[in-house]
Design a protein around this motif. Structure first.
Motif, PDB file in Angstrom:
ATOM      1  N   MET A 164      36.418  56.037  57.347  1.00 34.29           N
ATOM      2  CA  MET A 164      37.615  55.784  57.493  1.00 34.29           C
ATOM      3  C   MET A 164      37.256  54.240  58.079  1.00 34.29           C
ATOM      4  SD  MET A 164      38.975  58.024  55.737  1.00 34.29           S
ATOM      5  CE  MET A 164      40.734  57.558  55.420  1.00 34.29           C
ATOM      6  N   ASP A 165      36.394  53.079  58.232  1.00 35.32           N
ATOM      7  CA  ASP A 165      36.174  52.010  58.680  1.00 35.32           C
ATOM      8  C   ASP A 165      36.662  51.149  57.101  1.00 35.32           C
ATOM      9  OD1 ASP A 165      35.317  49.546  59.714  1.00 35.32           O
ATOM     10  OD2 ASP A 165      33.956  50.143  60.468  1.00 35.32           O
ATOM     11  N   ALA A 166      38.143  49.764  57.397  1.00 38.58           N
ATOM     12  CA  ALA A 166      38.264  48.833  56.631  1.00 38.58           C
ATOM     13  C   ALA A 166      36.797  48.635  56.532  1.00 38.58           C
ATOM     14  CB  ALA A 166      39.297  48.691  56.867  1.00 38.58           C
ATOM     15  N   GLU A 167      36.562  47.667  57.256  1.00 38.56           N
ATOM     16  CA  GLU A 167      35.494  46.627  57.417  1.00 38.56           C
ATOM     17  C   GLU A 167      34.227  47.164  56.520  1.00 38.56           C
ATOM     18  OE1 GLU A 167      32.268  43.942  60.361  1.00 38.56           O
ATOM     19  OE2 GLU A 167      33.848  45.045  61.209  1.00 38.56           O
ATOM     20  N   LEU A 168      33.893  48.763  57.334  1.00 41.79           N
ATOM     21  CA  LEU A 168      33.173  49.010  56.414  1.00 41.79           C
ATOM     22  C   LEU A 168      32.598  49.192  54.866  1.00 41.79           C
ATOM     23  CD1 LEU A 168      30.067  51.035  56.338  1.00 41.79           C
ATOM     24  CD2 LEU A 168      31.389  53.011  57.245  1.00 41.79           C
ATOM     25  N   ASN A 169      34.311  50.364  54.789  1.00 45.31           N
ATOM     26  CA  ASN A 169      34.717  50.103  53.128  1.00 45.31           C
ATOM     27  C   ASN A 169      34.691  49.191  52.190  1.00 45.31           C
ATOM     28  OD1 ASN A 169      35.175  52.908  52.890  1.00 45.31           O
ATOM     29  ND2 ASN A 169      36.168  52.805  54.303  1.00 45.31           N
ATOM     30  N   GLU A 170      34.899  47.964  52.489  1.00 46.40           N
ATOM     31  CA  GLU A 170      34.886  47.320  52.220  1.00 46.40           C
ATOM     32  C   GLU A 170      33.759  46.341  51.516  1.00 46.40           C
ATOM     33  OE1 GLU A 170      36.429  42.158  52.635  1.00 46.40           O
ATOM     34  OE2 GLU A 170      37.013  43.065  54.074  1.00 46.40           O
ATOM     35  N   PHE A 171      32.480  46.510  53.037  1.00 48.58           N
ATOM     36  CA  PHE A 171      31.012  46.284  52.036  1.00 48.58           C
ATOM     37  C   PHE A 171      30.659  47.127  51.582  1.00 48.58           C
ATOM     38  CE2 PHE A 171      26.700  47.009  52.696  1.00 48.58           C
ATOM     39  CZ  PHE A 171      26.522  45.639  53.077  1.00 48.58           C
ATOM     40  N   LEU A 172      30.956  48.278  51.473  1.00 49.30           N
ATOM     41  CA  LEU A 172      30.602  48.864  50.413  1.00 49.30           C
ATOM     42  C   LEU A 172      31.667  49.207  49.230  1.00 49.30           C
ATOM     43  CD1 LEU A 172      30.349  52.551  52.533  1.00 49.30           C
ATOM     44  CD2 LEU A 172      29.048  51.164  52.069  1.00 49.30           C
ATOM     45  N   LEU A 173      32.133  48.755  49.154  1.00 54.57           N
ATOM     46  CA  LEU A 173      33.045  48.992  47.579  1.00 54.57           C
ATOM     47  C   LEU A 173      32.818  47.420  47.534  1.00 54.57           C
ATOM     48  CD1 LEU A 173      35.263  49.243  45.397  1.00 54.57           C
ATOM     49  CD2 LEU A 173      36.926  48.054  46.738  1.00 54.57           C
ATOM     50  N   GLY A 174      32.501  45.720  47.784  1.00 55.85           N
ATOM     51  CA  GLY A 174      31.785  45.032  47.130  1.00 55.85           C
ATOM     52  C   GLY A 174      30.172  45.306  46.801  1.00 55.85           C
ATOM     53  N   TYR A 175      29.885  45.584  47.471  1.00 56.21           N
ATOM     54  CA  TYR A 175      28.009  46.276  47.192  1.00 56.21           C
ATOM     55  C   TYR A 175      28.316  46.471  46.159  1.00 56.21           C
ATOM     56  CZ  TYR A 175      23.352  46.456  46.900  1.00 56.21           C
ATOM     57  OH  TYR A 175      21.695  46.671  46.680  1.00 56.21           O
ATOM     58  N   LYS A 176      28.953  47.608  45.410  1.00 55.93           N
ATOM     59  CA  LYS A 176      29.039  48.716  44.636  1.00 55.93           C
ATOM     60  C   LYS A 176      30.018  48.154  43.476  1.00 55.93           C
ATOM     61  CE  LYS A 176      31.488  52.155  42.490  1.00 55.93           C
ATOM     62  NZ  LYS A 176      33.207  52.747  42.406  1.00 55.93           N
ATOM     63  N   ASN A 177      30.343  46.512  43.548  1.00 55.85           N
ATOM     64  CA  ASN A 177      31.287  46.254  42.418  1.00 55.85           C
ATOM     65  C   ASN A 177      29.873  45.252  42.012  1.00 55.85           C
ATOM     66  OD1 ASN A 177      33.701  47.365  42.121  1.00 55.85           O
ATOM     67  ND2 ASN A 177      34.398  45.782  43.326  1.00 55.85           N
ATOM     68  N   MET A 178      29.084  44.430  42.403  1.00 54.91           N
ATOM     69  CA  MET A 178      28.096  44.467  42.140  1.00 54.91           C
ATOM     70  C   MET A 178      27.074  44.913  40.897  1.00 54.91           C
ATOM     71  SD  MET A 178      26.587  41.964  45.359  1.00 54.91           S
ATOM     72  CE  MET A 178      24.687  43.327  45.008  1.00 54.91           C
ATOM     73  N   PHE A 179      27.096  45.845  41.138  1.00 58.42           N
ATOM     74  CA  PHE A 179      26.387  46.929  40.007  1.00 58.42           C
ATOM     75  C   PHE A 179      26.858  47.279  38.829  1.00 58.42           C
ATOM     76  CE2 PHE A 179      23.987  47.405  43.730  1.00 58.42           C
ATOM     77  CZ  PHE A 179      22.337  46.933  43.315  1.00 58.42           C
ATOM     78  N   ASN A 180      28.603  47.582  39.191  1.00 60.35           N
ATOM     79  CA  ASN A 180      29.421  47.905  38.603  1.00 60.35           C
ATOM     80  C   ASN A 180      29.322  49.522  38.039  1.00 60.35           C
ATOM     81  OD1 ASN A 180      32.428  47.947  37.151  1.00 60.35           O
ATOM     82  ND2 ASN A 180      30.772  47.003  35.302  1.00 60.35           N
ATOM     83  N   LYS A 181      28.341  50.382  39.078  1.00 57.86           N
ATOM     84  CA  LYS A 181      28.076  52.077  38.653  1.00 57.86           C
ATOM     85  C   LYS A 181      27.792  52.624  40.114  1.00 57.86           C
ATOM     86  CE  LYS A 181      23.295  51.400  37.391  1.00 57.86           C
ATOM     87  NZ  LYS A 181      21.959  51.334  37.096  1.00 57.86           N
ATOM     88  N   LYS A 182      27.607  53.181  39.914  1.00 56.18           N
ATOM     89  CA  LYS A 182      27.993  54.677  41.342  1.00 56.18           C
ATOM     90  C   LYS A 182      26.437  53.972  42.538  1.00 56.18           C
ATOM     91  CE  LYS A 182      30.363  58.393  40.100  1.00 56.18           C
ATOM     92  NZ  LYS A 182      29.862  59.455  40.460  1.00 56.18           N
ATOM     93  N   ILE A 183      26.689  53.923  43.969  1.00 58.56           N
ATOM     94  CA  ILE A 183      26.091  53.696  44.833  1.00 58.56           C
ATOM     95  C   ILE A 183      25.351  54.808  45.293  1.00 58.56           C
ATOM     96  CG2 ILE A 183      25.800  50.842  44.442  1.00 58.56           C
ATOM     97  CD1 ILE A 183      27.195  51.072  47.275  1.00 58.56           C
ATOM     98  N   ARG A 184      24.381  55.171  46.077  1.00 54.81           N
ATOM     99  CA  ARG A 184      23.811  56.284  46.633  1.00 54.81           C
ATOM    100  C   ARG A 184      24.125  55.636  48.264  1.00 54.81           C
ATOM    101  NH1 ARG A 184      22.722  61.419  47.134  1.00 54.81           N
ATOM    102  NH2 ARG A 184      22.771  61.366  44.381  1.00 54.81           N
ATOM    103  N   VAL A 185      24.873  57.063  48.863  1.00 52.15           N
ATOM    104  CA  VAL A 185      25.071  56.170  50.485  1.00 52.15           C
ATOM    105  C   VAL A 185      24.451  57.442  51.357  1.00 52.15           C
ATOM    106  CG1 VAL A 185      27.246  55.628  52.401  1.00 52.15           C
ATOM    107  CG2 VAL A 185      26.851  54.477  49.252  1.00 52.15           C
TER     108      VAL A 185
END
Length: 196
Positions: A164-185
């Protein structure tokens, strides 16, 4: 007397010509094919490199310069290769090439080279070098090392990871948006580490 007229013979001796790189390239390819057909082991490969240096009276500095020119010829950045080796735990300055006097190679350096060659001979088929990037999220909620390998992100923490960490979620979402598809965490939490 002007300093412009002083000749540094070490610079001349260590200067690399295209013919030096051509000769080294041919030698390396011959060794490589011998390794591939099984007639030469990795330990023998390493020894042949040192023999080549001695037979051709090549100093450590000139050898390093030949290697750099060789890599540049094929579009490789020698500094990037060195970084990659260090990421695998191999420090080129300490991997047997450090302070060699090729007229007097110490048993310690030979043993180090043989151990490295033996390891890669045994496990080389299973090892796959990868280029990863690393970052961190350190805040009041999490203390995470993030290792990114293309579309796979590994989160490492010696504590429970709070998703639920906002900083972590912002980072993951930003990285995911680079690919425009799902990423594996992948979560690696509450891990234990030790020196071996």
């Amino acid at each position: 007397m002007s300093d412009d007229r002083i000749i540094d013979f070490n610079d001349l001796k260590n200067k690399v010509k295209d013919s030096d790189v051509d000769k080294f390239e041919q030698y390396i390819y011959n060794l490589y094919f011998s390794v591939m057909d099984g007639s030469l082991t990795m330990a023998e490969f390493s020894k042949k490199i040192f023999d080549y240096m001695q037979e051709n009276n090549i100093s450590q500095e000139k050898f390093m310069n030949i290697q750099k020119k060789f890599m540049e010829r094929y579009g490789m950045d020698s500094e990037e290769v060195e970084k990659q080796l260090k990421s695998f735990g191999i420090d080129p300055s300490k991997a047997g090439f450090g302070n060699f006097d090729f007229g007097n190679i110490s048993n310690e350096n030979i043993e180090s080279i043989q151990k490295s060659a033996g390891f890669y001979e045994k496990y080389g088929q299973k090892i796959q070098p990868k280029s990863c990037i690393t970052t961190f999220v350190k805040n009041d909620t999490n203390d995470i090392e993030i290792v990114i390998n293309q579309e796979k992100i590994m989160l490492y923490s010696n504590k429970k990871i709070n998703l639920m960490d906002a900083e972590l979620n912002e980072f993951l979402l930003g990285y995911k948006n680079m690919f425009n598809k799902k990423i594996r965490v992948v979560l690696c939490e509450n891990f234990t580490e030790y020196d071996y």
